[in-house]
Design an enzyme around this catalytic site. Structure first.
Site, short mmCIF file in Angstrom:
data_model
loop_
_atom_site.label_atom_id
_atom_site.label_comp_id
_atom_site.label_asym_id
_atom_site.label_seq_id
_atom_site.Cartn_x
_atom_site.Cartn_y
_atom_site.Cartn_z
CG HIS A 234 75.39 93.51 20.08
ND1 HIS A 234 76.46 92.91 20.33
CD2 HIS A 234 74.45 93.54 20.97
CE1 HIS A 234 75.97 91.74 20.96
NE2 HIS A 234 74.48 92.11 20.97
CG ASN A 236 74.15 89.91 25.39
OD1 ASN A 236 74.32 88.80 25.02
ND2 ASN A 236 72.55 90.66 25.86
NE ARG A 238 73.19 84.65 25.33
CZ ARG A 238 74.46 85.41 24.97
NH1 ARG A 238 75.53 86.92 25.40
NH2 ARG A 238 75.10 85.03 24.06
NE ARG A 389 57.94 96.20 27.68
CZ ARG A 389 58.47 97.53 28.01
NH1 ARG A 389 59.70 97.26 27.52
NH2 ARG A 389 58.24 98.95 27.99
#
Length: 430
Positions: A234, A236, A238, A389
């Site tokens: 994983h 990520n 941001r 979403r």
């Protein structure tokens, strides 16, 4: 934190085979210049750290990415190429500038209109959007090449409250059960629940009439191989901006990368952590140990008394010493994803395995689901934000998982070995 702000609705149905442009060219042109350019002070509260070349492992792995990209393009289903459009100064349609050439390497056109990106080339929102698009393309092309048969579906979506994203998902491939790489570029007003979550981390956020304008963007990925000897990863990265009632803007970066093997392989663990350490060390010797410890603490499944995996790095609310220096650190970390992970998949994708080993993988996948749904604050942030979403937020979940009542591995087994590491994290690089 798995920042999966998958917001908006509707899919962009236009698909095309990858083509056009020099494969991988965007990887060699960073959003803020080449990797390793310029010195930098230590991030956070660390001591000063000078710039320097990439470590040998990371540098060697990155050197092969251009060739890997060329082989990968045949396995990627992409949204249509970026349309050439007139720029803010009346640029002719047939003329293609540097930005348009970079965009040809992406999985889909940028979320933000090219004219707006051209109008603010030095703005952090522009630089970060280009970085996450390049990271998405780099990772998808590497995964497609390794899989050798699966194709990424490219789903471009819009959020009516502002912004949108691009979700790329490969399912039931030769090597990967499910691999998702999603980017989001959104803006609007934070919900009260999302603002409350940020205040709990010490953010001083002042709302006016209950509204708090924000901009956020990031890339998030979870990759689940079929073979139980190939680990899940994983990552990520941001960037966030919030404007309070006084007109003051707060900004910060967050992210990380962590590995979740079904079975312990010491050599794999050392390679993964050393590659991340090389990326961190370019910006300060204190960063890797600090963010490695943070990762071990964050990915803790409290009701099980164990970590989700063998860790990596994790950081959040990073806002010093300067916006530019933190961005360069994040850029280095993003560039380390492929060389830290792809060699491990290539090494194990054809390993033989038993039904018992496949069963253990499914049980560990169940733990992965438990953490993401119960503890991950990025998932919660996405669910608490208007226009969520769901498909993109839950993209990280595996296709298959299993729960068995009171399952416990045999003493001194390979299954018990990985559990010991998950309960008592190790130092992999010293």
């Amino acid at each position: 934190m798995a920042w999966r702000l998958g917001l908006g609705a509707g899919a962009w149905g236009r698909m095309a085979r990858a083509g056009g442009g020099e494969p991988g060219a965007c990887w060699r042109r960073g959003a803020a210049g080449p990797i390793g350019a310029g010195g930098t002070r230590g991030l956070g509260h660390g001591p000063a750290a000078g710039g320097g070349p990439l470590g040998p492992g990371l540098a060697a792995a990155l050197a092969g990415l251009a060739g890997l990209a060329a082989a990968a393009f045949g396995h990627v289903q992409r949204a249509g190429m970026v349309a050439r459009s007139s720029g803010p100064r009346g640029r002719p349609e047939e003329e293609e500038d540097e930005l348009a050439r970079r965009c040809r390497c992406f999985m889909a056109p940028p979320v933000t209109d090219l004219r707006e990106l051209r109008a603010r080339p030095g703005d952090m929102k522009t630089r970060m959007e280009l970085l996450i698009l390049e990271t998405q393309a780099q990772v998808c092309q590497a995964l497609a090449q390794v899989d050798g048969g699966g194709r990424f579906s490219v789903d471009r979506w819009e959020r009516k409250e502002g912004g949108g994203g691009i979700s790329c998902v490969l399912q039931d491939g030769h090597v990967f059960e499910k691999a998702g790489v999603s980017i989001s570029v959104v803006h609007g007003n934070l919900s009260e629940e999302a603002a409350k979550q940020m205040r709990s981390r010490g953010k001083n956020l002042k709302t006016k009439d209950g509204k708090l304008p924000f901009s956020a963007m990031g890339v998030s990925s979870v990759i689940h191989p079929k073979n139980p000897h190939a680990p899940t990863i994983h990552f990520n990265y941001r960037y966030f901006e919030v404007e309070d009632t006084d007109g003051n803007k707060q900004w910060w970066f967050g992210g990380g990368c962590d590995l979740t093997p079904t079975y312990l392989n010491q050599e794999d663990a050392v390679h993964f952590h050393r590659t991340l350490k090389e990326a961190c060390d370019r910006h300060g010797p204190d960063l890797y140990p600090k963010f490695k410890k943070w990762c071990d603490e964050y990915f803790f499944i409290a009701h099980r008394g164990e970590r989700r995996g063998i860790g990596g790095i994790f950081f959040d609310d990073l806002d010093s010493p300067s916006k530019d220096e933190v961005f360069r650190f994040v850029e280095s970390c993003a560039q380390a994803v492929v060389p830290s992970y792809i060699p491990l998949v290539k090494k194990h994708r054809n390993d033989s395995f038993t039904p018992q080993e496949k069963l253990w993988q499914q049980l560990r996948r169940g733990r992965y689901v438990e953490f993401n749904l119960l503890y991950d604050r990025g998932t919660k942030f996405g669910l608490f934000t208007p226009g969520s979403r769901i498909e993109s937020i839950l993209m990280s979940l595996p296709l298959t998982a299993r729960w068995e009542y009171m399952h416990s591995p045999s003493e001194n087994s390979k299954e018990a070995e990985i559990l010991e590491v998950l309960r008592h994290p190790r130092d992999w690089v010293h």
